[in-house]
Design a protein around this motif. Sequence first.
Motif, PDB file in Angstrom:
ATOM      1  N   GLY A  96      -3.741  -6.606 -19.826  1.00  0.00           N
ATOM      2  CA  GLY A  96      -2.886  -7.677 -19.594  1.00  0.00           C
ATOM      3  C   GLY A  96      -1.624  -7.380 -18.967  1.00  0.00           C
ATOM      4  O   GLY A  96      -0.773  -7.997 -18.418  1.00  0.00           O
ATOM      5  N   GLN A  97      -1.601  -5.906 -18.506  1.00  0.00           N
ATOM      6  CA  GLN A  97      -0.339  -5.303 -17.453  1.00  0.00           C
ATOM      7  C   GLN A  97      -0.760  -5.103 -16.091  1.00  0.00           C
ATOM      8  O   GLN A  97      -1.735  -4.452 -16.055  1.00  0.00           O
ATOM      9  N   VAL A  98      -0.160  -5.889 -15.156  1.00  0.00           N
ATOM     10  CA  VAL A  98      -0.353  -5.627 -13.869  1.00  0.00           C
ATOM     11  C   VAL A  98      -0.125  -4.169 -13.494  1.00  0.00           C
ATOM     12  O   VAL A  98       0.594  -3.765 -13.530  1.00  0.00           O
ATOM     13  N   VAL A  99      -1.313  -3.677 -12.591  1.00  0.00           N
ATOM     14  CA  VAL A  99      -1.295  -2.545 -12.242  1.00  0.00           C
ATOM     15  C   VAL A  99      -1.555  -2.510 -10.720  1.00  0.00           C
ATOM     16  O   VAL A  99      -1.318  -1.189  -9.860  1.00  0.00           O
ATOM     17  N   GLY A 100      -1.758  -3.747  -9.931  1.00  0.00           N
ATOM     18  CA  GLY A 100      -1.720  -3.499  -8.534  1.00  0.00           C
ATOM     19  C   GLY A 100      -2.043  -5.140  -8.046  1.00  0.00           C
ATOM     20  O   GLY A 100      -2.262  -5.767  -8.881  1.00  0.00           O
ATOM     21  N   SER A 101      -1.471  -5.316  -6.901  1.00  0.00           N
ATOM     22  CA  SER A 101      -1.796  -6.281  -6.397  1.00  0.00           C
ATOM     23  C   SER A 101      -1.927  -6.733  -4.801  1.00  0.00           C
ATOM     24  O   SER A 101      -1.547  -5.417  -4.174  1.00  0.00           O
ATOM     25  N   GLY A 102      -2.328  -7.705  -4.132  1.00  0.00           N
ATOM     26  CA  GLY A 102      -2.079  -7.948  -2.700  1.00  0.00           C
ATOM     27  C   GLY A 102      -2.272  -9.335  -2.341  1.00  0.00           C
ATOM     28  O   GLY A 102      -2.678  -9.996  -3.131  1.00  0.00           O
ATOM     29  N   SER A 103      -1.545  -9.326  -1.237  1.00  0.00           N
ATOM     30  CA  SER A 103      -1.655 -11.141  -0.821  1.00  0.00           C
ATOM     31  C   SER A 103      -2.376 -11.277   0.648  1.00  0.00           C
ATOM     32  O   SER A 103      -2.435 -10.083   1.317  1.00  0.00           O
ATOM     33  N   TYR A 104      -3.304 -12.123   0.538  1.00  0.00           N
ATOM     34  CA  TYR A 104      -4.307 -12.332   1.705  1.00  0.00           C
ATOM     35  C   TYR A 104      -4.103 -13.776   2.370  1.00  0.00           C
ATOM     36  O   TYR A 104      -3.950 -14.683   1.556  1.00  0.00           O
ATOM     37  N   SER A 105      -4.389 -13.692   3.514  1.00  0.00           N
ATOM     38  CA  SER A 105      -4.599 -15.054   4.127  1.00  0.00           C
ATOM     39  C   SER A 105      -5.468 -14.931   5.446  1.00  0.00           C
ATOM     40  O   SER A 105      -5.731 -13.877   5.872  1.00  0.00           O
ATOM     41  N   ALA A 106      -5.707 -15.927   6.010  1.00  0.00           N
ATOM     42  CA  ALA A 106      -6.830 -15.679   7.160  1.00  0.00           C
ATOM     43  C   ALA A 106      -6.130 -14.926   8.143  1.00  0.00           C
ATOM     44  O   ALA A 106      -6.767 -14.352   9.182  1.00  0.00           O
TER      45      ALA A 106
END
Length: 692
Positions: free
Chosen positions: A465-475
């Motif tokens: 339940g704890q966020v350990v990483g993320s990333g944003s993506y688009s075309a």
Amino acid sequence: MMRSLYTGVSGLTNHQTRMDVLSNNIANVNTIGFKSSRTVFQDSLSQTMQGATAPRANVGGVNAKQIGLGVKTASIDILFTKTSFQTTNVNTDLAINNNGFFIVNNGGQSYYTRAGNFYFDAEGNFVTNEGLHVMGWTADKTTGAINTAAPIEALKISITSTMEPKITKEVSFFGNLMADAALGESKSSTKDIYDAEGYAHRLSTMYTKIGDNQWLAYTSITGVNKPNPPAPNTDYIDGNVKVVSFDPSGKFQNVEDLTTALSNLDNVGNFFSSSPFSGHVNLNAQAAAGETIAGTISLIDDSGTARTVNVTATCTTGDTGAGDAEWQIAFSEGGTPLLTVPYTLASIVPPGDDLPALTLVDGKTVNLSALTQKVTLTANPSNLNIQSSAKIDASGNFVSASYPFTGNVNLNANGVLGQTDESVILFTDYNGAVRAIGVKATCTKGDTTGSAGDAEWRLEFSENGQVVGSGSYSATSVAAPGGNNLPTVTLSDGTAVNLNGLTEKVTVNAAATALNTQAVTTGGNTALSYTPDNTVNPMPHTINVSYTNPTYGALTQYAGGFNVGDPYQDGYGAGDLTDKTINAAGVIVGTYSNGQQLNLGQIATCIFNNQQGLERAGSTLFTKSNNSGDPIIGEAGTGGRGTLQAGVLEMANVDLAEEFTNMIVTQRGYQSNSRIITTSDEMLQELMNLKR
């Protein structure tokens, strides 16, 4: 006149007897277990002066004329009436509710008593205050079973009594797993289990949601023999891995072993490849003398130690124009040469040679043939194809693992705002623990026209339940045509995980969003297995697993919070006797330092068909007589025998008010009989005075 004198004497004698009985009752008013007595009188013989005559024709019948000759004692009865109990809070003090007697023995004769002031002597004998043994039945030392059909014996319980350990054979899991938990969310429970020698091992189970109505139950057991890091593709890792399934209503459905191979993480956060030294090693057949190429092989051996093998390929004889250059490959560790292998056109057997097996500086073997296809000598440039990490088992063979999270991660460029998709990544970390990372894709900006392909997405990676990483993506943000790498995330305990090793690229295109959810495969076995590491000859133990508990119910998946209780287990370690208690049935129950209880013995009681027929033997003891009948021996609380009460003693049943009243009556009776004698004496004196 003489008759009245002797009649008065009989009255005096028998009232004196009654006074003796009363005085004994009063003297024992505070005697534990004492039963009072009463004296019952009856008249003595009568002298018939004239017999009775029957009625005749004109004359009625005449009664007999008799003169009584005094009184005699008909009986001295023991009164077994109920009385009060005195609280002592001594757990070996006992009293019998209602009927019954304790049985005590001096080694040759049995006695019976209501006085329950017993204790354990220096040798553990259960005795009276005069050393007589209390009789009963001894329990089985292992099971605590008591055979009350066996002959009674003297009870003896040693204070040094030790309970044997019991190996854990059954474990039951129960509680509730939150139905709306996110994929990758976890909850754990712990419990000590015990091996055959009584050593405790902490059994920890972590439940991780890996799909709809499906949870991973990873159980680790401390103090066990296990590979470190553990080998992949095995059911037993640091413990056992199960997949628990529920039906759509949240009720437990089944549990099976996880048979999916889990990827393995090394000590720097990289996943082991199924072929960590891929391709083939080629040596340039047209090289000039002195040409070299070098590399390293990073290893993790079976004990978990990182090792580095240096590899140097050197052209020892240059090409003469015929593609006949000669090479040698030298292997070393920490500057220490390990092996040098020459390669020539004549020595290499088509399609090529295997790399050799090495012996490292500490004697460990590494079979390098698994790291490459073949060693060839061709006109192509030299290439060692060395990758950064690999892992060997105890036999020196490289460990292979499959990827549970394979292929591209694709995010739909035509996505709708708020659209989501979830998955979970399962892997084994460097310490051998099964870990889970939840993956959630959320469309943060929907396609502006439905076909523009400009949707934007966010990937979040979480642990419990704890966020350990993320990333944003688009075309526009992903690199064409291959896409972007997944990031490296850091888990709650600092473990780095390079997710790039699990997938090719992240792409954004018109195809449907797909996180390539891991396909979990299961088998049928539901037992836990482990081998203790604290015995001379460790033997594997198998524990039967149940996800239903007869007392607490089954494991469920309902709405609400997590409520996973500690599992039930049926084992325990060895224990020393710390306390003894006696229950209503007379069972002596031992409490041990391991928290367990075991029956140690049972006190026998008895009743008689005619308890008033017992004879007093002193010391508040009775013996059987010809008129009491034999004792009817059995358990307290059965067959008319009263139950036992511990921590109390039975008080004497002497009623002082009644005794004093009886004493007054006895005194008056005695005085009256003395008056008979004095009056008769005076009458005799008057007779003597007639002579004068």
